[in-house]
Design a protein around this motif. Structure first.
Motif, PDB file in Angstrom:
ATOM      1  N   SER A 164      60.943  27.022  53.187  1.00  0.00           N
ATOM      2  CA  SER A 164      61.129  25.661  53.976  1.00  0.00           C
ATOM      3  C   SER A 164      61.336  24.738  52.629  1.00  0.00           C
ATOM      4  N   SER A 165      61.793  23.524  52.973  1.00  0.00           N
ATOM      5  CA  SER A 165      61.850  22.570  52.320  1.00  0.00           C
ATOM      6  C   SER A 165      60.356  22.049  51.740  1.00  0.00           C
ATOM      7  N   TRP A 166      59.596  22.124  52.715  1.00  0.00           N
ATOM      8  CA  TRP A 166      58.217  22.013  52.308  1.00  0.00           C
ATOM      9  C   TRP A 166      57.671  22.641  51.126  1.00  0.00           C
ATOM     10  N   LEU A 167      57.843  23.847  51.426  1.00  0.00           N
ATOM     11  CA  LEU A 167      57.443  24.834  50.667  1.00  0.00           C
ATOM     12  C   LEU A 167      58.074  24.839  49.177  1.00  0.00           C
ATOM     13  N   GLY A 168      59.402  24.600  49.081  1.00  0.00           N
ATOM     14  CA  GLY A 168      60.142  24.538  47.927  1.00  0.00           C
ATOM     15  C   GLY A 168      59.746  23.194  47.112  1.00  0.00           C
ATOM     16  N   ASN A 169      59.413  22.111  47.556  1.00  0.00           N
ATOM     17  CA  ASN A 169      58.794  20.796  47.118  1.00  0.00           C
ATOM     18  C   ASN A 169      57.572  21.122  46.460  1.00  0.00           C
ATOM     19  N   ALA A 170      56.723  21.742  47.165  1.00  0.00           N
ATOM     20  CA  ALA A 170      55.268  22.062  46.863  1.00  0.00           C
ATOM     21  C   ALA A 170      55.239  23.021  45.577  1.00  0.00           C
ATOM     22  N   LEU A 171      56.056  23.785  45.829  1.00  0.00           N
ATOM     23  CA  LEU A 171      56.075  24.818  44.504  1.00  0.00           C
ATOM     24  C   LEU A 171      56.688  24.177  43.167  1.00  0.00           C
ATOM     25  N   GLU A 201      58.176  33.928  41.416  1.00  0.00           N
ATOM     26  CA  GLU A 201      58.632  33.183  40.351  1.00  0.00           C
ATOM     27  C   GLU A 201      57.896  32.260  40.004  1.00  0.00           C
ATOM     28  N   ALA A 202      57.349  31.417  40.816  1.00  0.00           N
ATOM     29  CA  ALA A 202      56.444  30.546  40.505  1.00  0.00           C
ATOM     30  C   ALA A 202      54.947  30.719  40.097  1.00  0.00           C
ATOM     31  N   GLY A 203      54.748  31.972  40.256  1.00  0.00           N
ATOM     32  CA  GLY A 203      53.395  32.678  39.921  1.00  0.00           C
ATOM     33  C   GLY A 203      52.398  32.105  40.992  1.00  0.00           C
ATOM     34  N   GLY A 204      52.940  31.830  42.363  1.00  0.00           N
ATOM     35  CA  GLY A 204      52.084  31.392  43.309  1.00  0.00           C
ATOM     36  C   GLY A 204      51.296  32.769  44.003  1.00  0.00           C
ATOM     37  N   ARG A 205      50.343  32.401  44.877  1.00  0.00           N
ATOM     38  CA  ARG A 205      49.567  33.647  45.684  1.00  0.00           C
ATOM     39  C   ARG A 205      49.907  33.417  47.266  1.00  0.00           C
ATOM     40  N   ALA A 295      75.581  31.606  57.378  1.00  0.00           N
ATOM     41  CA  ALA A 295      75.291  30.228  56.952  1.00  0.00           C
ATOM     42  C   ALA A 295      74.668  30.198  55.702  1.00  0.00           C
ATOM     43  N   TRP A 296      74.333  29.182  55.379  1.00  0.00           N
ATOM     44  CA  TRP A 296      73.792  28.829  53.907  1.00  0.00           C
ATOM     45  C   TRP A 296      72.981  27.251  54.010  1.00  0.00           C
ATOM     46  N   GLY A 297      72.149  27.393  53.053  1.00  0.00           N
ATOM     47  CA  GLY A 297      71.567  25.946  52.884  1.00  0.00           C
ATOM     48  C   GLY A 297      70.549  25.891  51.798  1.00  0.00           C
ATOM     49  N   THR A 298      70.142  24.866  51.548  1.00  0.00           N
ATOM     50  CA  THR A 298      69.173  24.673  50.530  1.00  0.00           C
ATOM     51  C   THR A 298      67.744  25.266  50.747  1.00  0.00           C
ATOM     52  N   ALA A 299      67.482  25.484  51.840  1.00  0.00           N
ATOM     53  CA  ALA A 299      66.181  26.056  52.184  1.00  0.00           C
ATOM     54  C   ALA A 299      66.365  26.812  53.733  1.00  0.00           C
ATOM     55  N   GLU A 300      65.209  27.277  54.374  1.00  0.00           N
ATOM     56  CA  GLU A 300      65.283  27.929  55.588  1.00  0.00           C
ATOM     57  C   GLU A 300      64.511  26.863  56.523  1.00  0.00           C
ATOM     58  N   PRO A 301      65.084  26.738  57.684  1.00  0.00           N
ATOM     59  CA  PRO A 301      66.396  27.611  58.175  1.00  0.00           C
ATOM     60  C   PRO A 301      67.769  27.079  57.519  1.00  0.00           C
ATOM     61  N   ALA A 302      68.617  28.027  57.363  1.00  0.00           N
ATOM     62  CA  ALA A 302      69.907  27.601  56.655  1.00  0.00           C
ATOM     63  C   ALA A 302      70.762  27.195  57.775  1.00  0.00           C
ATOM     64  N   GLY A 303      71.082  25.924  57.727  1.00  0.00           N
ATOM     65  CA  GLY A 303      71.649  25.318  59.009  1.00  0.00           C
ATOM     66  C   GLY A 303      73.087  25.101  58.808  1.00  0.00           C
ATOM     67  N   LEU A 304      73.918  25.342  57.776  1.00  0.00           N
ATOM     68  CA  LEU A 304      75.460  25.230  57.357  1.00  0.00           C
ATOM     69  C   LEU A 304      76.001  26.260  57.523  1.00  0.00           C
ATOM     70  N   ARG A 305      77.393  26.291  58.477  1.00  0.00           N
ATOM     71  CA  ARG A 305      78.149  27.478  58.400  1.00  0.00           C
ATOM     72  C   ARG A 305      78.552  27.832  56.962  1.00  0.00           C
ATOM     73  N   TRP A 306      78.853  28.993  57.157  1.00  0.00           N
ATOM     74  CA  TRP A 306      79.458  29.664  55.648  1.00  0.00           C
ATOM     75  C   TRP A 306      80.577  28.879  55.337  1.00  0.00           C
ATOM     76  N   SER A 307      80.716  28.485  54.039  1.00  0.00           N
ATOM     77  CA  SER A 307      82.006  27.681  53.286  1.00  0.00           C
ATOM     78  C   SER A 307      81.753  28.021  51.784  1.00  0.00           C
TER      79      SER A 307
END
Length: 473
Positions: A164-171, A201-205, A295-307
């Protein structure tokens, strides 16, 4: 565990509606924003954060809600707005307040609430006067529940843990601050492929909390304990587990009828203003599933139709910074990929990790792999590709238990890599001669490593890589 509640609404929650929902929990609450308005928080009179809401996400493909939450697409409209309401884990009042806010959004805008039981809590106002003050939060990361000198700890209680964007930003924040991200979940939580890649990749647990109150690592099975200011392998684990240090709950779950086809590939394109990214990934989807990505997106959920055009424009706007994206398929054939785009001295690189799931009586299209490799070498500037198969869940998610390692099937090299390695067919240490792929005048090479599901393929891959490295040297 943190109380996360998601409002799936038919209409966009505009700022006025969001404010009305946030303040519906009671008159003694205060509003503030973080991240240039990307996150809105409810606080008590003393400024302690209670509930955080990120900007709503439009899901042009509603089946993403089914993949991640189990909310069936037919319960939703053709498109749906995903609004995540996150309560601090410190007080029960905050958790009930999140239900009130999310329930109010669904009442005003129509739609569905997850989890369904939250609807019963989302009525009335919440008295926060006597609430226990939560611990000091991360100043810019409301997803972080516990912050120490060495760790940023997040608590999640969801069926599927996503990137999610929450997790991505936290990493990203934890990496910049020299902290390790540790995500605590119950045993039933599954980890998506993009989330697993990002956490590794971030070495998280991934910390799994058993019903007994014990903890173990969801990826390695190591018994964990709170060691001062973070979760770490328990000093008494070897004594308690007979010397193995591995939790009993990490035992493998029999899953003989479901498999995953896994691809790791890299392409490199000459920098050109007419360049259109995403072609290699599209080709993989077409060859192996018979359809384009959904679909694609910068995080999950991926909300944009494939383009491919929209994806390329987004990456170009971010350049020279790297771009990491999530791409998903249609529900009838579970598939998900992490796409990393990077500008280098050689050109524009795409690093792709793709997983496709197959259930009982669904045979992976092994025969299509060589044709796919030929297409990638001919039209998509292939550098290298490695194909694996493994026993695993059809939804391509990882459980908090032991999974058998994947078995390599084939290695493909693009024209430049094959030339540099000097991969002559009469000397390569594999049982089958390599197939030429791509243009005849300057071909790449496709190496079949052996029979499907043969553990001997690992030794074949080691021998092949050793030979290719010696030739390159």
């Amino acid at each position: 565990m943190t109380k996360d509640i998601i409002a799936l609404t038919d209409q966009l929650p505009d700022p006025r509606t969001l404010a009305a929902a946030l303040l519906s929990g009671g008159p003694d609450l205060r509003l503030r924003t973080l991240g240039e308005g990307a996150v809105v928080q409810l606080t008590d009179d003393d400024g302690h954060p209670l509930v955080s809401i990120e900007s709503p996400i439009l899901l042009a493909v509603p089946h993403e809600a089914q993949r991640l939450l189990g909310v069936r697409a037919e319960q939703l409209g053709e498109s749906v707005w995903w609004t995540e309401v996150r309560a601090t884990a410190a007080t029960h009042q905050a958790q009930r307040l999140a239900a009130v806010v999310a329930g109010r959004l669904v009442t005003m805008l129509g739609g569905a609430l997850w989890p369904p039981g939250a609807a019963e809590e989302g009525i009335g106002v919440v008295d926060t006067h006597d609430a226990q003050p939560p611990p000091a939060p991360h100043p810019e990361q409301p997803a972080v529940d516990v912050l120490t000198d060495t760790a940023a700890v997040l608590f999640q209680d969801r069926p599927v843990l996503t990137l999610s964007s929450w997790l991505g930003n936290a990493l990203l924040s934890a990496a910049a601050e020299g902290r390790e991200v540790q995500i605590v979940t119950p045993p039933h939580t599954l980890l998506t492929l993009p989330a697993r890649l990002a956490l590794t990749e971030a070495g998280g647990r991934w910390v799994v909390r058993e019903e007994t109150g014990d903890y173990y690592d969801g990826l390695t099975g190591a018994v964990l304990g709170w060691q001062g200011d973070s979760f770490a392998p328990s000093s008494s684990a070897s004594r308690e587990t007979g010397g193995t240090g591995t939790a009993a709950a990490f035992a493998p779950v029999p899953n003989p009828d479901e498999r995953q086809l896994l691809l790791s590939l890299r392409t490199c394109h000459p920098p050109d203003e007419r360049l259109l990214l995403g072609g290699a990934l599209d080709a993989c989807w077409q060859h192996l599933t018979g359809a384009a990505p959904a679909a694609w997106g910068t995080a999950e959920p991926a909300g944009l139709r494939w383009s491919r055009r929209n994806l390329t424009d987004f990456a170009r706007e971010r350049a020279p910074r790297p771009t990491t994206l999530v791409v998903v398929g249609k529900p009838e054939r579970p598939a998900i990929a992490a796409l990393h785009i990077l500008r280098t001295a050689d050109g524009v690189e795409e690093d792709i990790t793709l997983g496709i799931g197959y259930g009982k009586d669904e045979e992976p299209p092994f025969a299509a792999l060589s044709d796919l490799a030929d297409d990638l070498a001919s039209h998509h500037n292939l550098r290298s590709a490695l194909f694996h198969v493994r026993t695993g869940r059809r939804d391509v998610n990882a459980p908090a238990s032991f999974e058998t390692p994947p078995i390599p099937l084939a290695l493909a090299l693009g024209p430049e890599e094959a030339r540099r390695a000097g991969a002559r067919g009469d000397r390569v240490p594999v049982s089958q001669r390599p197939l030429p792929i791509g243009a005849q005048r300057r071909p790449g090479s496709y190496f079949c490593l052996g029979e499907v599901d043969s553990a001997a393929n690992w030794e074949a891959l080691r021998s092949l890589l050793g030979y290719l490295r010696s030739q390159d040297a």
